[in-house]
Design an enzyme around this catalytic site. Structure first.
Site, PDB file in Angstrom:
ATOM      1  N   ASP A  32       0.902  -1.002  -0.047  1.00  0.00           N
ATOM      2  CA  ASP A  32      -0.046  -0.098   0.182  1.00  0.00           C
ATOM      3  C   ASP A  32       0.788   1.167   0.079  1.00  0.00           C
ATOM      4  O   ASP A  32       2.042   1.233   0.466  1.00  0.00           O
ATOM      5  CB  ASP A  32      -1.070   0.305   1.385  1.00  0.00           C
ATOM      6  CG  ASP A  32      -2.187   0.624   0.996  1.00  0.00           C
ATOM      7  OD1 ASP A  32      -2.313   1.800   0.723  1.00  0.00           O
ATOM      8  OD2 ASP A  32      -3.217   0.122   1.184  1.00  0.00           O
ATOM      9  N   THR A  36      -4.775   6.274   1.194  1.00  0.00           N
ATOM     10  CA  THR A  36      -6.309   6.111   1.973  1.00  0.00           C
ATOM     11  C   THR A  36      -6.260   4.918   2.935  1.00  0.00           C
ATOM     12  O   THR A  36      -7.211   4.974   3.838  1.00  0.00           O
ATOM     13  CB  THR A  36      -7.343   5.916   0.859  1.00  0.00           C
ATOM     14  OG1 THR A  36      -7.610   4.905   0.297  1.00  0.00           O
ATOM     15  CG2 THR A  36      -7.922   7.354   0.344  1.00  0.00           C
ATOM     16  N   LEU A  62       6.885  -3.340  -9.992  1.00  0.00           N
ATOM     17  CA  LEU A  62       7.915  -3.864  -9.091  1.00  0.00           C
ATOM     18  C   LEU A  62       8.130  -5.297  -9.380  1.00  0.00           C
ATOM     19  O   LEU A  62       7.207  -5.766  -9.892  1.00  0.00           O
ATOM     20  CB  LEU A  62       7.375  -3.532  -7.794  1.00  0.00           C
ATOM     21  CG  LEU A  62       6.443  -4.316  -7.088  1.00  0.00           C
ATOM     22  CD1 LEU A  62       6.446  -4.235  -5.590  1.00  0.00           C
ATOM     23  CD2 LEU A  62       5.013  -4.313  -7.448  1.00  0.00           C
ATOM     24  N   LYS A  93      -5.084   6.783 -12.726  1.00  0.00           N
ATOM     25  CA  LYS A  93      -3.905   6.034 -12.973  1.00  0.00           C
ATOM     26  C   LYS A  93      -3.754   4.815 -11.821  1.00  0.00           C
ATOM     27  O   LYS A  93      -3.217   3.894 -12.572  1.00  0.00           O
ATOM     28  CB  LYS A  93      -2.903   7.102 -12.505  1.00  0.00           C
ATOM     29  CG  LYS A  93      -2.302   8.082 -13.413  1.00  0.00           C
ATOM     30  CD  LYS A  93      -1.154   8.897 -12.816  1.00  0.00           C
ATOM     31  CE  LYS A  93      -0.733   9.904 -13.647  1.00  0.00           C
ATOM     32  NZ  LYS A  93       0.293  10.807 -12.901  1.00  0.00           N
ATOM     33  N   ASN A 101       0.377  -3.077 -14.075  1.00  0.00           N
ATOM     34  CA  ASN A 101       1.493  -3.493 -13.416  1.00  0.00           C
ATOM     35  C   ASN A 101       1.150  -4.937 -12.743  1.00  0.00           C
ATOM     36  O   ASN A 101       2.270  -5.948 -12.716  1.00  0.00           O
ATOM     37  CB  ASN A 101       1.807  -2.484 -12.399  1.00  0.00           C
ATOM     38  CG  ASN A 101       2.619  -1.366 -13.037  1.00  0.00           C
ATOM     39  OD1 ASN A 101       3.171  -1.408 -14.267  1.00  0.00           O
ATOM     40  ND2 ASN A 101       2.429  -0.084 -12.501  1.00  0.00           N
ATOM     41  N   TYR A 147     -13.171   7.152 -11.462  1.00  0.00           N
ATOM     42  CA  TYR A 147     -13.442   5.883 -10.690  1.00  0.00           C
ATOM     43  C   TYR A 147     -14.008   4.816 -11.728  1.00  0.00           C
ATOM     44  O   TYR A 147     -13.676   3.673 -11.925  1.00  0.00           O
ATOM     45  CB  TYR A 147     -14.025   6.038  -9.305  1.00  0.00           C
ATOM     46  CG  TYR A 147     -14.017   4.845  -8.417  1.00  0.00           C
ATOM     47  CD1 TYR A 147     -12.904   4.280  -7.944  1.00  0.00           C
ATOM     48  CD2 TYR A 147     -15.236   4.153  -8.450  1.00  0.00           C
ATOM     49  CE1 TYR A 147     -12.989   3.094  -6.979  1.00  0.00           C
ATOM     50  CE2 TYR A 147     -15.361   3.026  -7.381  1.00  0.00           C
ATOM     51  CZ  TYR A 147     -14.179   2.533  -6.725  1.00  0.00           C
ATOM     52  OH  TYR A 147     -14.469   1.375  -6.108  1.00  0.00           O
ATOM     53  N   LYS A 151     -12.219   1.997 -13.477  1.00  0.00           N
ATOM     54  CA  LYS A 151     -12.527   0.688 -13.384  1.00  0.00           C
ATOM     55  C   LYS A 151     -13.090  -0.340 -14.273  1.00  0.00           C
ATOM     56  O   LYS A 151     -12.797  -1.562 -14.519  1.00  0.00           O
ATOM     57  CB  LYS A 151     -13.286   0.430 -11.863  1.00  0.00           C
ATOM     58  CG  LYS A 151     -12.875   0.735 -10.631  1.00  0.00           C
ATOM     59  CD  LYS A 151     -12.134  -0.044 -10.049  1.00  0.00           C
ATOM     60  CE  LYS A 151     -11.549   0.092  -8.587  1.00  0.00           C
ATOM     61  NZ  LYS A 151     -11.159  -0.895  -7.837  1.00  0.00           N
ATOM     62  N   ARG A 188     -17.925   8.173   3.458  1.00  0.00           N
ATOM     63  CA  ARG A 188     -18.884   7.451   3.079  1.00  0.00           C
ATOM     64  C   ARG A 188     -20.259   7.203   3.912  1.00  0.00           C
ATOM     65  O   ARG A 188     -20.032   7.568   5.155  1.00  0.00           O
ATOM     66  CB  ARG A 188     -18.437   5.799   2.702  1.00  0.00           C
ATOM     67  CG  ARG A 188     -17.804   5.893   1.550  1.00  0.00           C
ATOM     68  CD  ARG A 188     -17.362   4.276   1.087  1.00  0.00           C
ATOM     69  NE  ARG A 188     -15.986   4.047   1.721  1.00  0.00           N
ATOM     70  CZ  ARG A 188     -15.259   3.143   1.228  1.00  0.00           C
ATOM     71  NH1 ARG A 188     -15.905   2.425   0.675  1.00  0.00           N
ATOM     72  NH2 ARG A 188     -14.091   2.781   1.967  1.00  0.00           N
TER      73      ARG A 188
HETATM   74  N1  UDP Z   1     -24.463   9.814   1.698  1.00  0.00           N
HETATM   75  C1  UDP Z   1     -25.427  10.718   2.385  1.00  0.00           C
HETATM   76  N2  UDP Z   1     -24.734  11.266   3.315  1.00  0.00           N
HETATM   77  C2  UDP Z   1     -23.344  11.007   3.590  1.00  0.00           C
HETATM   78  C3  UDP Z   1     -22.516  10.420   2.625  1.00  0.00           C
HETATM   79  C4  UDP Z   1     -23.202   9.766   1.786  1.00  0.00           C
HETATM   80  O1  UDP Z   1     -26.494  10.821   2.143  1.00  0.00           O
HETATM   81  O2  UDP Z   1     -22.908  11.690   4.680  1.00  0.00           O
HETATM   82  C5  UDP Z   1     -25.068   9.089   0.254  1.00  0.00           C
HETATM   83  C6  UDP Z   1     -24.798   9.574  -1.057  1.00  0.00           C
HETATM   84  O3  UDP Z   1     -25.044  10.596  -1.641  1.00  0.00           O
HETATM   85  C7  UDP Z   1     -25.100   8.165  -1.565  1.00  0.00           C
HETATM   86  C8  UDP Z   1     -25.142   7.169  -0.764  1.00  0.00           C
HETATM   87  O4  UDP Z   1     -25.217   7.817   0.766  1.00  0.00           O
HETATM   88  O5  UDP Z   1     -26.382   8.433  -2.228  1.00  0.00           O
HETATM   89  C9  UDP Z   1     -24.034   6.151  -0.603  1.00  0.00           C
HETATM   90  O6  UDP Z   1     -22.663   6.781  -0.304  1.00  0.00           O
HETATM   91  P1  UDP Z   1     -21.399   6.657  -0.477  1.00  0.00           P
HETATM   92  O7  UDP Z   1     -20.538   7.613  -0.387  1.00  0.00           O
HETATM   93  O8  UDP Z   1     -21.169   5.789   0.681  1.00  0.00           O
HETATM   94  O9  UDP Z   1     -21.081   5.318  -1.600  1.00  0.00           O
HETATM   95  P2  UDP Z   1     -21.565   5.346  -3.030  1.00  0.00           P
HETATM   96  O10 UDP Z   1     -22.554   4.272  -3.144  1.00  0.00           O
HETATM   97  O11 UDP Z   1     -22.133   6.627  -3.639  1.00  0.00           O
HETATM   98  O12 UDP Z   1     -20.050   5.026  -3.892  1.00  0.00           O
END
Ligand code: UDP
Length: 321
Positions: A32, A36, A62, A93, A101, A147, A151, A188
């Site tokens: 890592d 994050t 590596l 990236k 890699n 992202y 992916k 999240r």
């Molecule tokens: N969300 C929210 N409040 C927060 C953080 C996220 O309402 O404090 C919502 C976000 O807009 C999304 C959902 O929760 O609709 C899931 O967000 P997260 O970032 O966990 O993951 P995502 O599925 O969007 O990658």
């Protein structure tokens, strides 16, 4: 005993996976750059003779003298606030150069390599629930594209290395996952809501809270990952790994308030651009090919996660298991 490389090994999923693999009796190399990931997530493993950590960015090639049997490629920021904004180019990236890699490394070692892909490749889904043959609806120039498209490109690289280079690949598409070792600051929804509830702060719902997600407890997800890695050679996936229980974000907020006994109030904030309206995996393929389905309910998993965040907030250095 196998020798296994885990990229993104100090992250939320990576650290839980490393612990599982060491407990299963394997020799684990955790890699890592800690962008994050957090070293405290692997503090309990550092003294183990079958475990070692190397600080390396997956974007840089590596080599290893010792033979690698398996590679789990998990390295990538996974939370929208972490991969957007000024980190978006590095995120692409990490997805693309990191996949290249690690695929080259797998080719050299004749190792099986598992790619942690994502439900984000379905974008704003027009098919519900999402099956693996749904090709998705991603905004290629939006703020999540670094992202999502990164992916998607990684998946295409994996299948080209399988078709043209004979690399033994496995691809899983991970839906929202939660549990111990989540970073309280990663932004999240599960970590935000629980930390806000425990601190008595306002609980921030983005939009009207009617958007849905399906939340999988981390132990269930790790079990799916390990089963996929060790599945028969003729199965490459992609396979959805997630919990098909679907909840609105408003329901999640209410559950967190009830289970923490918090007096926090729920407030509403702007919905970020391109935030998917709904998301739920069809897991028929995982059931059929891996004999896997989640066993931890949201209530049970949330309780374990609340207990983790209570420890994390009180003693950040000691909370990681
Ligand atoms: N969300 C929210 N409040 C927060 C953080 C996220 O309402 O404090 C919502 C976000 O807009 C999304 C959902 O929760 O609709 C899931 O967000 P997260 O970032 O966990 O993951 P995502 O599925 O969007 O990658």
């Amino acid at each position: 005993m196998k020798t296994i490389l885990v990229t993104g090994g100090t992250g939320f999923l990576g650290s839980n996976l490393c612990r599982r693999l060491v407990n299963d009796g394997h020799k684990v190399i955790c890699m890592d750059n800690n962008y994050t990931g957090r070293l405290e997530n692997i503090s309990g493993l550092l003294g183990n003779t079958h475990f070692r950590f190397i600080n390396h960015d997956v974007c840089e090639p590596l080599s290893f003298d010792e033979h690698l049997d398996q590679i789990y490629n998990l390295a990538c920021p996974a939370s929208p606030p972490a991969y957007q904004g000024k980190h978006s180019i590095d995120t692409t990236k990490t997805c693309v150069l990191g996949a290249l890699n690690m695929l080259e490394l797998a080719k050299t070692h004749r190792a099986t390599i598992l790619q942690s892909s994502t439900s984000e490749i379905y974008g704003e889904p027009l098919v519900h629930p999402q099956t693996e043959n749904y090709r998705g609806n991603v905004n290629p120039i939006g703020i999540r594209a670094c992202y999502d498209e990164g992916k998607r490109c990684a998946e295409s690289l994996f299948f080209d290395y399988y078709r043209h280079e004979g690399v033994d690949i496995k691809v899983i598409r991970i839906f929202n996952t939660y549990g111990p070792n989540m970073d309280p600051h990663d932004g999240r929804v599960v970590s935000n809501f629980i930390c806000q509830a425990l601190r008595g702060e306002d609980i921030t719902i983005y939009g009207d809270g009617h958007q849905t997600r399906s939340f999988c407890y981390v132990d269930d997800l790790i079990e799916a990952m390990v089963r996929m890695m060790n599945s028969p050679k003729d199965f490459q996936g992609p396979v959805n790994t997630g919990n098909p229980g679907e909840f609105t974000i408003r329901e999640l907020a209410e559950k967190v308030v009830a289970q923490t006994g918090s007096h926090s109030k729920i407030v509403y904030k702007d919905l970020p651009a391109d935030d998917p309206t709904q998301r739920r995996p069809d897991i028929s393929l995982a059931k059929n090919k891996l004999g896997w389905e989640p066993s931890v309910s949201l209530d049970e998993g949330l309780q374990k996660t609340i207990d983790y965040f209570k420890r994390e907030i009180a003693h950040p250095a000691l909370a990681a298991e």
